[in-house]
Motif scaffolding. Structure first.
Motif, PDB file in Angstrom:
ATOM      1  N   GLN A 130       0.842  -1.196   0.000  1.00 53.38           N
ATOM      2  CA  GLN A 130       0.000   0.000   0.000  1.00 53.38           C
ATOM      3  C   GLN A 130       0.875   1.244   0.000  1.00 53.38           C
ATOM      4  O   GLN A 130       2.037   1.218   0.430  1.00 53.38           O
ATOM      5  CB  GLN A 130      -0.909   0.018   1.229  1.00 53.38           C
ATOM      6  N   ARG A 133       3.264   2.332   2.931  1.00 54.18           N
ATOM      7  CA  ARG A 133       3.622   1.150   3.708  1.00 54.18           C
ATOM      8  C   ARG A 133       4.870   0.485   3.096  1.00 54.18           C
ATOM      9  O   ARG A 133       5.325   0.851   2.013  1.00 54.18           O
ATOM     10  CB  ARG A 133       2.465   0.142   3.728  1.00 54.18           C
ATOM     11  N   ALA A 200      -3.770   3.172   0.004  1.00 57.19           N
ATOM     12  CA  ALA A 200      -3.833   2.760   1.404  1.00 57.19           C
ATOM     13  C   ALA A 200      -5.282   2.663   1.846  1.00 57.19           C
ATOM     14  O   ALA A 200      -6.125   3.477   1.474  1.00 57.19           O
ATOM     15  CB  ALA A 200      -3.079   3.755   2.272  1.00 57.19           C
ATOM     16  N   THR A 201      -5.574   1.640   2.622  1.00 57.45           N
ATOM     17  CA  THR A 201      -6.919   1.488   3.175  1.00 57.45           C
ATOM     18  C   THR A 201      -7.070   2.382   4.392  1.00 57.45           C
ATOM     19  O   THR A 201      -6.095   2.593   5.148  1.00 57.45           O
ATOM     20  CB  THR A 201      -7.166   0.036   3.572  1.00 57.45           C
ATOM     21  N   PRO A 202      -8.270   2.884   4.591  1.00 58.55           N
ATOM     22  CA  PRO A 202      -8.467   3.769   5.766  1.00 58.55           C
ATOM     23  C   PRO A 202      -8.161   3.048   7.072  1.00 58.55           C
ATOM     24  O   PRO A 202      -8.390   1.867   7.205  1.00 58.55           O
ATOM     25  CB  PRO A 202      -9.948   4.155   5.656  1.00 58.55           C
TER      26      PRO A 202
END
Length: 202
Positions: A130, A133, A200-202
């Protein structure tokens, strides 16, 4: 008559004595030099190298049949048999391989090279990370016999540092959404993997 016989006997004994002295060739030869060939050698770990020795007297004449004692300056790097066959054990050197003959010595300087890298693999392939990351890639180097080699220098590069960066330790950082090819190079051998960078995921 008696005098004649006596003179003949004396002359005969004298001739025998002279002949026996002239046939006495048992005096030892003085060794002048001991030369080991080749004078220097480079061998890959696990391989062998045959050494030879040339012995000459003080007049430069070749002497054969003299016993030779071989020794290695570091048996952790290379060993040598009493026939002069060297076995490369581990990378290092140069070390001295010595031949002792009749109080004289000859040497060769031996360097042992590491087993070369034949293949490089890079996993996972493909990989994903991500944005913001990190993920780790694993590099494996092997020799021609498929044995794993450790401690080799590996250089890692990214085809697009605006999407993903990578360190030589294989740590990939996602920079922006997209794809980048990561290349690992060791001793001229390469491997690649594609890294997909996702939001990126929340």
């Amino acid at each position: 008559m008696k005098n004649t016989l006596r003179r003949t006997l004396v002359l005969g004994l004298s001739a025998l004595f002279v002949a026996s002295c002239s046939d006495d060739t048992s005096s030892p030869q003085l060794i002048g030099s001991v030369v080991v060939s080749p004078l220097s050698a480079t061998v890959v770990a696990g391989n062998k190298q045959q050494l030879t020795v040339n012995v000459t007297d003080t007049d430069g004449n070749v002497i054969t049949g003299e016993p030779v004692v071989w020794t290695s300056g570091n048996t952790n790097i290379a060993t040598v048999s009493q026939t002069g066959e060297v076995t490369a054990v581990a990378a290092g050197g140069p070390i001295l391989i010595t031949a002792f003959v009749g109080g004289k010595t000859g040497h060769t300087a031996l360097t042992v090279l590491p087993v070369p890298v034949a293949t490089v693999t890079l996993t996972p392939n493909p990989a994903s990370v991500q944005v913001g990351r990190t993920t780790n890639l694993t590099v494996t180097t092997r020799d021609a016999n498929n044995n794993v080699l450790t401690g080799r220098t590996v250089t890692m590069t990214s085809s697009n540092a605006n999407v993903a960066t990578v360190t030589n330790a294989g740590v990939v950082t996602g920079v922006a959404v997209g794809s980048a090819t990561i290349t690992a190079t060791s001793e001229g051998r390469t491997a690649t993997t594609v890294v997909n960078v996702v939001a990126a995921t929340p």
